[in-house]
Design a protein around this motif. Structure first.
Motif, PDB file in Angstrom:
ATOM      1  N   ASP A  55       0.850  -1.184   0.000  1.00  0.00           N
ATOM      2  CA  ASP A  55       0.000   0.000   0.000  1.00  0.00           C
ATOM      3  C   ASP A  55       0.889   1.238   0.000  1.00  0.00           C
ATOM      4  OD1 ASP A  55       1.000   0.127   2.575  1.00  0.00           O
ATOM      5  OD2 ASP A  55      -0.872  -0.467   3.538  1.00  0.00           O
ATOM      6  N   ARG A  56       0.279   2.405   0.121  1.00  0.00           N
ATOM      7  CA  ARG A  56       1.053   3.651   0.064  1.00  0.00           C
ATOM      8  C   ARG A  56       2.073   3.714   1.195  1.00  0.00           C
ATOM      9  NH1 ARG A  56       0.712   8.950   2.092  1.00  0.00           N
ATOM     10  NH2 ARG A  56       1.380  10.584   0.612  1.00  0.00           N
ATOM     11  N   ASP A  57       1.670   3.325   2.421  1.00  0.00           N
ATOM     12  CA  ASP A  57       2.616   3.327   3.525  1.00  0.00           C
ATOM     13  C   ASP A  57       3.768   2.364   3.269  1.00  0.00           C
ATOM     14  OD1 ASP A  57       1.368   5.274   4.979  1.00  0.00           O
ATOM     15  OD2 ASP A  57       0.474   3.929   6.455  1.00  0.00           O
ATOM     16  N   GLY A  58       3.459   1.222   2.636  1.00  0.00           N
ATOM     17  CA  GLY A  58       4.510   0.273   2.299  1.00  0.00           C
ATOM     18  C   GLY A  58       5.489   0.856   1.292  1.00  0.00           C
ATOM     19  N   LEU A  59       4.951   1.587   0.310  1.00  0.00           N
ATOM     20  CA  LEU A  59       5.797   2.243  -0.669  1.00  0.00           C
ATOM     21  C   LEU A  59       6.661   3.311  -0.008  1.00  0.00           C
ATOM     22  CD1 LEU A  59       6.710   2.926  -3.557  1.00  0.00           C
ATOM     23  CD2 LEU A  59       4.673   4.366  -3.770  1.00  0.00           C
ATOM     24  N   LEU A  60       6.056   4.115   0.870  1.00  0.00           N
ATOM     25  CA  LEU A  60       6.821   5.152   1.570  1.00  0.00           C
ATOM     26  C   LEU A  60       7.893   4.523   2.455  1.00  0.00           C
ATOM     27  CD1 LEU A  60       3.939   7.604   2.518  1.00  0.00           C
ATOM     28  CD2 LEU A  60       5.773   8.017   0.866  1.00  0.00           C
ATOM     29  N   SER A  61       7.557   3.429   3.121  1.00  0.00           N
ATOM     30  CA  SER A  61       8.525   2.738   3.966  1.00  0.00           C
ATOM     31  C   SER A  61       9.716   2.256   3.144  1.00  0.00           C
ATOM     32  CB  SER A  61       7.860   1.557   4.671  1.00  0.00           C
ATOM     33  OG  SER A  61       8.784   0.864   5.496  1.00  0.00           O
ATOM     34  N   ALA A  62       9.423   1.641   1.991  1.00  0.00           N
ATOM     35  CA  ALA A  62      10.491   1.163   1.115  1.00  0.00           C
ATOM     36  C   ALA A  62      11.318   2.330   0.588  1.00  0.00           C
ATOM     37  CB  ALA A  62       9.899   0.371  -0.044  1.00  0.00           C
ATOM     38  N   THR A  63      10.672   3.460   0.314  1.00  0.00           N
ATOM     39  CA  THR A  63      11.377   4.639  -0.181  1.00  0.00           C
ATOM     40  C   THR A  63      12.339   5.175   0.870  1.00  0.00           C
ATOM     41  OG1 THR A  63       9.484   5.212  -1.586  1.00  0.00           O
ATOM     42  CG2 THR A  63      11.066   6.956  -1.122  1.00  0.00           C
ATOM     43  N   VAL A  64      11.892   5.227   2.117  1.00  0.00           N
ATOM     44  CA  VAL A  64      12.753   5.695   3.209  1.00  0.00           C
ATOM     45  C   VAL A  64      13.938   4.740   3.388  1.00  0.00           C
ATOM     46  CG1 VAL A  64      12.889   6.154   5.680  1.00  0.00           C
ATOM     47  CG2 VAL A  64      10.893   6.913   4.380  1.00  0.00           C
ATOM     48  N   GLN A  65      13.661   3.433   3.373  1.00  0.00           N
ATOM     49  CA  GLN A  65      14.743   2.450   3.508  1.00  0.00           C
ATOM     50  C   GLN A  65      15.755   2.601   2.374  1.00  0.00           C
ATOM     51  OE1 GLN A  65      13.608  -1.704   4.657  1.00  0.00           O
ATOM     52  NE2 GLN A  65      11.536  -0.894   4.559  1.00  0.00           N
ATOM     53  N   TYR A  66      15.253   2.809   1.183  1.00  0.00           N
ATOM     54  CA  TYR A  66      16.107   2.967   0.003  1.00  0.00           C
ATOM     55  C   TYR A  66      16.994   4.201   0.151  1.00  0.00           C
ATOM     56  CZ  TYR A  66      17.163   3.629  -5.023  1.00  0.00           C
ATOM     57  OH  TYR A  66      17.781   3.806  -6.237  1.00  0.00           O
ATOM     58  N   GLN A  67      16.426   5.281   0.635  1.00  0.00           N
ATOM     59  CA  GLN A  67      17.200   6.506   0.842  1.00  0.00           C
ATOM     60  C   GLN A  67      18.244   6.302   1.938  1.00  0.00           C
ATOM     61  OE1 GLN A  67      17.269   9.072  -0.950  1.00  0.00           O
ATOM     62  NE2 GLN A  67      17.618  10.950   0.197  1.00  0.00           N
ATOM     63  N   ALA A  68      17.837   5.672   3.051  1.00  0.00           N
ATOM     64  CA  ALA A  68      18.757   5.480   4.173  1.00  0.00           C
ATOM     65  C   ALA A  68      19.863   4.483   3.858  1.00  0.00           C
ATOM     66  CB  ALA A  68      17.972   5.018   5.409  1.00  0.00           C
ATOM     67  N   SER A  69      19.633   3.585   2.888  1.00  0.00           N
ATOM     68  CA  SER A  69      20.634   2.570   2.565  1.00  0.00           C
ATOM     69  C   SER A  69      21.899   3.186   1.984  1.00  0.00           C
ATOM     70  CB  SER A  69      20.055   1.556   1.562  1.00  0.00           C
ATOM     71  OG  SER A  69      19.851   2.146   0.285  1.00  0.00           O
ATOM     72  N   ARG A  70      21.829   4.451   1.598  1.00  0.00           N
ATOM     73  CA  ARG A  70      23.015   5.129   1.078  1.00  0.00           C
ATOM     74  C   ARG A  70      24.066   5.333   2.169  1.00  0.00           C
ATOM     75  NH1 ARG A  70      18.790   6.569  -2.119  1.00  0.00           N
ATOM     76  NH2 ARG A  70      19.195   7.174  -4.284  1.00  0.00           N
ATOM     77  N   VAL A  71      23.621   5.275   3.440  1.00  0.00           N
ATOM     78  CA  VAL A  71      24.563   5.392   4.560  1.00  0.00           C
ATOM     79  C   VAL A  71      24.901   3.976   5.014  1.00  0.00           C
ATOM     80  CG1 VAL A  71      25.017   6.454   6.802  1.00  0.00           C
ATOM     81  CG2 VAL A  71      23.424   7.542   5.210  1.00  0.00           C
TER      82      VAL A  71
END
Length: 216
Positions: A55-71
């Motif tokens: 769902d949208r929250d799942g997409l946002l969660s994955a987006t945040v994880q994807y962004q944070a994975s750069r660190v």
């Protein structure tokens, strides 16, 4: 959230394209991001998005994880670490984190999360905390604990030590950027700030290194 992507695994190439599309839409549209708008931007079906992210929250969660994975924080062996290598790890973490938080996509994510937290309209704030700040703490604390085990650092509580280091990195930079300050972080400036944060952290928590672990 029935996709393996939302449980923390690395996205495949196509999923990464979708997450990049979501990040760009967050910069452009903020809270108006929808599954339909992401599907249009990424040229995929909504059904595929629901299959991958739930769902949208799942997409946002994955987006945040994807962004944070750069660190990324590589594992540390206490038997092989010295002050120089520990300092390099801390500087690398600080530089990557500063680069991420000063990006347009990260600022957009945080602004939307703050707006939602104030209006109770969504769960993005909790998602950003869980997969951003809290996840980064869990990645770096083993490095700090390895430094303590090697006799290079002295502290009682790893979380408190991490909070101190986080503060030395961030200072007032993040809040100024969120509020629209024209502050510009250059690559050279980020490297200098990261080195300063690591040096200040050692001044607060550094310990005498055992024989053979003096570093530089």
């Amino acid at each position: 959230m029935n996709s393996s992507q939302t449980s923390g695994s690395e996205p495949n190439a196509r999923q990464a394209e979708v997450l990049d599309a979501a990040l760009h839409l967050l910069v452009e549209d903020g809270h108006r991001l929808t599954m339909a708008s992401v599907a249009r931007r990424a040229s995929c079906s909504k059904e595929t998005l629901y299959k991958w992210f739930g769902d949208r929250d799942g997409l946002l969660s994955a987006t945040v994880q994807y962004q944070a994975s750069r660190v990324h924080v590589p594992a540390v062996d206490p038997a092989r670490i010295d002050r120089a290598s520990l300092s390099a790890r801390l500087e690398d973490f600080a530089a990557k984190w500063l680069s991420v938080i000063s990006s347009d996509t990260s600022l957009a994510l945080n602004r939307v999360a703050i707006g939602q937290a104030a209006s109770d309209k969504g769960h993005l704030g909790a998602i950003v905390l869980r997969h951003g700040r809290f996840a980064l703490g869990e990645r770096l604390k083993p490095v700090l604990e390895a430094g303590r085990a090697a006799g290079l650092l002295q502290f009682v509580d790893a979380e408190a030590a991490f909070q101190t280091f986080f503060g030395l990195i961030a200072r007032d930079v993040h809040i100024r950027l969120l509020l629209g300050d024209s502050l510009t972080l250059t690559a050279a400036g980020i490297e200098a700030d990261a080195a300063a944060a690591a040096s200040q952290f050692f001044a607060l928590y550094g310990a005498e290194a055992p024989a053979g672990k003096t570093g530089s």
